[in-house]
Enzyme design. Structure first.
Site, PDB file in Angstrom:
ATOM      1  N   ASP A  40     -75.870  71.052 -13.465  1.00 52.09           N
ATOM      2  CA  ASP A  40     -74.866  71.960 -13.997  1.00 52.09           C
ATOM      3  C   ASP A  40     -74.884  73.284 -13.239  1.00 52.09           C
ATOM      4  OD1 ASP A  40     -73.028  72.721 -16.351  1.00 52.09           O
ATOM      5  OD2 ASP A  40     -74.549  74.304 -16.389  1.00 52.09           O
ATOM      6  N   GLU A  44     -72.645  70.034  -9.620  1.00 58.17           N
ATOM      7  CA  GLU A  44     -71.420  70.724 -10.043  1.00 58.17           C
ATOM      8  C   GLU A  44     -71.316  71.973  -9.170  1.00 58.17           C
ATOM      9  OE1 GLU A  44     -69.244  72.572 -14.013  1.00 58.17           O
ATOM     10  OE2 GLU A  44     -71.393  72.850 -13.729  1.00 58.17           O
TER      11      GLU A  44
END
Length: 506
Positions: A186, A236
């Site tokens: 993330d 990401e």
């Protein structure tokens, strides 16, 4: 997979691991070969689980560590691998490290604590803003401030400290040893901060906290861990600079990264082609597979977005009451499904996309997303794409389980999986057939074919071709055998209508 909204196995209104296990046959029939789970760890859920209190424990709302291990094993037996989500930029304010830091322990060095600026230190240490809006700093009773690029309940870690790096390598090993095949990272470009914590100056290079060069050594060390277990990383990485983006995909760093240019691209032929070309060009020098995604747990659902005047996606443009033509959006979403599944690389399908779910309108008093609250109520947040799934049209709560943690719209049963499974022409029928047929394209690159303005067409090494009509008028198809698959019916003259895609044999 957003576990909280997938399937509720114990009837408490929250999706859980038991619910996922009960739906493994559905996932196998859909044809998926891997499941990416959003954070399922112990969390106060101030940001949907992205505020992690303990990476080695499953949140009780979802189940237990033993259940997670069983799910990983059962999925693998059906040919489905597991990808877990790691959130390295920050932890929960309930994490033992941060609680010890607030008590004045040496753990304070694991975060970014600073005295304030201005008279009496009453102003934040710098001008950084949170990704959720407002200042990126919160003041404590002792007068110091701590950094949080997201919500105040998500304090940023200090990646200059060796204990932070060691802990995350240990976490990776913990999950690889339990059988996961990969890790999604993330906010992968945000970890490392300029130690001076300077004010942000537009255009100044390097950025004080985005895409700093020191970050690559972190991922090289992670890659060495992954290589011990044969695991893979999915980053990401939101970066506009192609060359900077590609650095994360070097052979000794991440295996692949999400493709946000395609996800946010408007429904326009030229821009879609440019996004596809740019994506393939970014990945080619390092031999990394491209990824394609139309929607995820953070963005407006595809059928809603494609039914709006502005068919792109930008967090800054989200607003309540945006007009949407769902029939138009659904037609385009069906075509986009065939487009993305025909491209070379990996395709991620967010839960409910295969059902054609629209973005749900959540009453303000039921919204839980911190983006809504940090914006002062102007940003509708992300809960509209996180509403629990409809499984059975004739069951309470559309077969999800107990009364859902987010309200389902009254029309939700019309999208139920059991209804769509009985209809080959449904969105679910289209996805199942497209995933089943996808191998006809082979593994090689694509070659663009000459087309009229507004039409995309390409062939792949396997011999099959894909044609997508984004023009205002129907287009003739090349002479071939009957279509393998179409997102909608051809017209009475066998032409491809507007906002329709077709797969053709060689």
């Amino acid at each position: 997979m957003y576990v909280r909204s997938f399937a509720d196995g114990d009837g408490d209104g929250t999706g859980d691991l038991a619910g996922v296990r009960s739906r493994l046959p559905y996932l196998a029939e859909l044809g998926v070969d891997a499941l990416w789970f959003n954070p399922w760890y112990l969390s106060p859920m101030k940001d949907g689980g992205y505020d992690v209190a303990d990476y080695r424990a499953i949140d009780p709302a979802f189940g237990t560590l033993a259940e997670a291990e069983k799910l990983i094993a059962e999925a693998r037996e059906t040919g489905i691998r597991t990808i877990v989500d790691i959130v390295p930029n920050h932890v929960s304010d309930q994490h033992p490290w941060f609680r010890a830091a607030l008590a004045g322990g040496p753990e304070r060095e694991l975060f970014h604590f600073r005295p304030g600026s201005g008279p009496g230190g009453e102003l934040p240490p710098n001008d950084w803003t949170s990704q959720f809006g407002g200042p990126a700093w919160t003041r404590l009773p002792d007068g110091d401030w701590y950094l949080h690029l997201f919500a105040p309940e998500q304090p940023d870690l200090n990646w200059a400290h060796p204990a932070v790096r060691q802990e995350h390598e240990d976490i990776l090993r913990f999950w690889f040893e339990r059988g996961v095949a990969g890790v999604r990272i993330d906010s992968a470009a945000l970890l490392v901060k300029d130690p001076r914590l300077p004010d942000f100056v537009e255009g100044r290079d390097p950025h004080p906290y985005v895409d700093r060069d020191e970050l690559h050594e972190v991922y090289r060390s992670w890659r060495r861990v992954a290589d011990e277990y044969g695991g893979v990383f999915v980053g990401e990485v939101w970066l506009p600079d192609t060359e900077r983006f590609t650095r994360y995909l070097r052979p000794d760093e991440l295996h692949t990264a999400f493709n946000f240019s395609f996800l946010s691209c408007p429904w326009e032929a030229r821009r879609l082609r440019r996004s596809i070309d740019d994506t393939l060009a970014e990945h080619a020098p390092v031999g990394a597979p491209a990824t394609w995604v139309l929607c995820n747990h953070d963005v407006t659902r595809t059928v809603t977005r494609y039914g709006r005047e502005d068919t792109g996606f930008d967090f800054a443009t989200k607003a309540f009451g945006t007009p949407t033509d769902l029939a138009l959006g659904t037609r385009r979403a069906r075509a986009a499904a065939l487009l993305s599944l025909a491209l070379p690389g990996a395709v991620y399908v967010y839960q409910g996309e295969e059902l054609g779910l629209p973005e749900a309108d959540i009453p303000p008093y039921r919204i839980q997303d911190p983006m809504y609250f940090r914006s002062g109520g102007t940003d509708p947040g992300r809960d509209g794409c996180r509403v629990p799934l409809p499984w059975r049209a004739d069951a309470p709560h559309a077969g999800f389980g107990g009364e859902p943690w987010l309200p389902q719209p009254a029309y939700w049963p019309a999208y139920a999986a059991d209804l769509q499974a009985a209809d080959p022409g449904s969105m679910l029928g289209l996805y199942r057939e497209a995933i089943r047929l996808r191998p006809v394209f082979g593994d090689g690159p694509l070659t663009w074919l000459p087309t009229p303005e507004g039409v995309l067409a390409f062939t792949r090494a396997g011999g099959a071709s894909c044609v997508v009509n984004l023009a205002d008028t129907p287009v003739e198809l090349p002479a071939s055998s009957p279509p393998l698959l179409a997102s909608g019916p051809l017209d009475e003259r066998g032409r491809l209508p507007k906002d329709t895609a077709v797969w053709l044999r060689a």
